[in-house]
Scaffold this active site. Sequence first.
Site, PDB file in Angstrom:
ATOM      1  N   THR A   1       0.828  -1.212   0.000  1.00  0.00           N
ATOM      2  CA  THR A   1       0.000   0.000   0.000  1.00  0.00           C
ATOM      3  C   THR A   1       0.857   1.254   0.000  1.00  0.00           C
ATOM      4  OG1 THR A   1      -1.646  -1.226   1.273  1.00  0.00           O
ATOM      5  CG2 THR A   1      -1.894   1.164   1.183  1.00  0.00           C
TER       6      THR A   1
ATOM      7  N   ASP B   1       1.587  -4.907  13.741  1.00  0.00           N
ATOM      8  CA  ASP B   1       1.281  -5.612  12.488  1.00  0.00           C
ATOM      9  C   ASP B   1       2.131  -6.878  12.359  1.00  0.00           C
ATOM     10  OD1 ASP B   1      -0.074  -6.047  10.137  1.00  0.00           O
ATOM     11  OD2 ASP B   1       1.173  -4.718   8.932  1.00  0.00           O
TER      12      ASP B   1
END
Length: 360
Positions: free
Chosen positions: A14, A125
């Site tokens: 991303t 994450d």
Amino acid sequence: MNRYTTLKQLGDGTYGSVLMGKSNESGELVAIKRMKRKFYSWEECMNLREVKSLKKLNHANVVKLKEVIRENDHLYFVFEYMKENLYQLMKDRNKLFPESVIRNITFQIMQGLSFIHKHGFFHRDMKPENLLCMGPELVKIADFGLAREIRSRPPYTDYVSTRWYRAPEVLLRSSMYSSPIDLWAVGCIMAELYTLRPLFPGNSEVDEIFKICQVLGTVKKSDWPEGYQLCVPTPLKTLIPNASNEAIALMKDLLQWDPKKRPTAVQALRYPYFQVGQLLGPRPLSSDLRKTQMKPADPKPDLQSVSEPVLKYSVKAPGRNSHQPLQQIPLPQNFSQTESLADSVKQEQPHNLQKVRSQK
């Protein structure tokens, strides 16, 4: 960037793409992360979480940031090169890891995580794709784009970590989470190392919670008081504002988790909901219908000699505008239309009706 030669693309995400490169001076292989957005000052670059955290984290199980380069408003991170990530390592296996290998991988992840937490950060994450490897012998934690300082003040965003590794407190939309969410993720990763399959592969947040409950059972107040409070039910009255209090009371009891706590049909009929002075049950027939039912039947006619009325019974096929008539059904004169329709359709058209039902 003229000091490096790019060899091939390793990945695309991303926020940036990762290229494999080589130092023109030393010949050393590196991984170059090129950020997609532009940066117009060094201050802006240095405020990035990834830069802030990696500047302070130097450990054998944390990927090393070698250099930060800003060129023509593009930002590049130059990392040490690692052959693959843990997801790729598992995907390429055709047999399970020995436990000794899993123990060593898990130990390295825990060592790196312990160092990160000790120095005031949590990752947010943790997942196999963010654990870089040189085979199973060396594992390093990478991708600190979502990292936060432990001393930073909540509330935090609730959308962190890949769903399959997301801790319950995040799934339940708590904004007061901290470093324990990284440990939950490691537990999921460790289970996956043993089976080569994700432990909680939910296809949505609701499904994720369901899959966790399938393994761990539903949360109890004694197990996790704060989490128990996060599972706040929505009052039925909020969902069905037009229902009376008596209706809500009955629905609430009918919808008990424990089937033993639900009323029987006999008990339900005694609820105040039904005690309102309203006439309940089958309605009296209208005078016309009563006359039809009381009409004596004629002797059975010769069906071939009687000019009988014909009823066309049609069904609208789902998703179409046209009506498709079934079969013309002859009605003997001694049958009422209501009785003939039901009996004749039942006898003559089982295939067609079954076909219509299967289309729904």
